[in-house]
Design a protein around this motif. Sequence first.
Motif, mmCIF file in Angstrom:
data_model
loop_
_atom_site.group_PDB
_atom_site.id
_atom_site.type_symbol
_atom_site.label_atom_id
_atom_site.label_comp_id
_atom_site.label_asym_id
_atom_site.label_seq_id
_atom_site.Cartn_x
_atom_site.Cartn_y
_atom_site.Cartn_z
ATOM 1 N N ASN A 85 0.839 -1.195 0.000
ATOM 2 C CA ASN A 85 0.000 0.000 0.000
ATOM 3 C C ASN A 85 0.880 1.253 0.000
ATOM 4 O O ASN A 85 2.107 1.167 0.048
ATOM 5 N N TYR A 209 -5.412 -5.105 -6.917
ATOM 6 C CA TYR A 209 -6.699 -4.510 -6.567
ATOM 7 C C TYR A 209 -6.936 -3.129 -7.188
ATOM 8 O O TYR A 209 -7.899 -2.459 -6.830
ATOM 9 N N THR A 210 -6.090 -2.689 -8.082
ATOM 10 C CA THR A 210 -6.225 -1.341 -8.631
ATOM 11 C C THR A 210 -5.814 -1.314 -10.094
ATOM 12 O O THR A 210 -5.465 -2.351 -10.674
ATOM 13 N N VAL A 216 -5.731 5.682 -4.777
ATOM 14 C CA VAL A 216 -5.707 4.741 -3.661
ATOM 15 C C VAL A 216 -5.510 5.513 -2.365
ATOM 16 O O VAL A 216 -4.651 6.392 -2.277
ATOM 17 N N ASN A 217 -6.318 5.205 -1.396
ATOM 18 C CA ASN A 217 -6.213 5.818 -0.080
ATOM 19 C C ASN A 217 -5.138 5.107 0.734
ATOM 20 O O ASN A 217 -4.734 3.984 0.399
ATOM 21 N N ASP A 220 -5.936 1.552 1.523
ATOM 22 C CA ASP A 220 -6.214 0.647 0.406
ATOM 23 C C ASP A 220 -5.013 -0.243 0.098
ATOM 24 O O ASP A 220 -3.863 0.220 0.094
#
Length: 400
Positions: A85, A209-210, A216-217, A220
């Motif tokens: 992340n 996931y992206t 993206v936070n 995330d």
Amino acid sequence: MKNLFQYIKGTFVLVLLALVVLACETKSKVEQEKHHVEENIVELTQAQFEQAKLRIGSIEKRIIGEELQVNGMIDVPPQSNISINMPYGGFIKFIDMLPGTSVKKGQLLAVIENPEFIQYQQDYLEGLANQEYLKAEFDRQKELYAEKVAAGKTFQQAKSIYLANEARIKTMKARLKMIGLNPTSIRNGKVSTSTNIYAPVSGYVREVYTNIGKFVNPQDVIMDITNADDLHVELTVYENEISGVKKGQRIRFSLANAPNQWREAEVFLVGRNVREDRSVTVHGHLKEKYEDLLPGMYVSARVETDSREVWAVPEQAVVRYGGKHFVFGYVEEHNIEGGEKTLTFEMLAIRTGNSEDGFTQIEFLDSTTEYKEVKLVTQGAFTLLAKAKNTEEEGEGHGH
């Protein structure tokens, strides 16, 4: 007198009939035993022997373990499943990963862009710019205060401002490192709106996931990576059998799609709690790295709980017929008309025990058999079984 004669005559007839029946039964039993012996004998010419690629060997003493058969799966410890992340969030500028992609430690995974990164770098550079001036002012006020020229309040104020700036510089430097920006490069004038994310370990991508352009936070997850070096076998052993499992014992396991391909592991941890289904988890370290193993794969395993020396033969020397196990013993060799050699083999009934590394423990049902003297077929036993039983069926067919 007449009645007596008839009684003796009748008795004689009955005895005669009984003797005839007994003789027939005896003959039948002899014939059955003879047939039973003959059906277990196979004769091959030298040419047939060579064509079938049979091999003759001896029974040997081997160390074979007593094994506990269990099931389990391939797994990795929690520390080997890594979620990637970005602590301060941002837009995905570049990503070129798919589930299953193999990655090396330090390999580029993604590029994150965030305008706030510029502000963080500006704050850091301003702190550095003020550092020299505030340090000089602090030293000057310290000297004046020591000479009792300046007031203590002025000295304390200079000290506070200087130390606060030092703390700010350290904090901003740590923040830049967390983002992935190099403070040294920034100090040399290299300012960037984006940062690179690199693989912390070698392994493979489990899930992404992206995608490019997505924001993206900080909370995330961008992707998950599994460190393949930490794969292990996780077995389920029930409580009534767990007492025989110890650290260091050998584990042999196979995958569902390759049941005859055995791999090795070693018990390194035995669970200390019994689950609701009355089972205990046992973990095994792999003896070597297997590229085709993936977390979650089902395995069938055998844990070697004990070992001893037994009489054993290659697994392919043992055949099964009529619910029983046999090996083919080499009986004799003789010449027939024309000088051609004939080799004779006999099916010998056995009990089988544990199997390991391609060998099976055996015990002859005939307790008088001398194991060291037996020569048997170690390769091609199924060929002999087919010939023996086909010949028997042909003979029975002709008899009808």
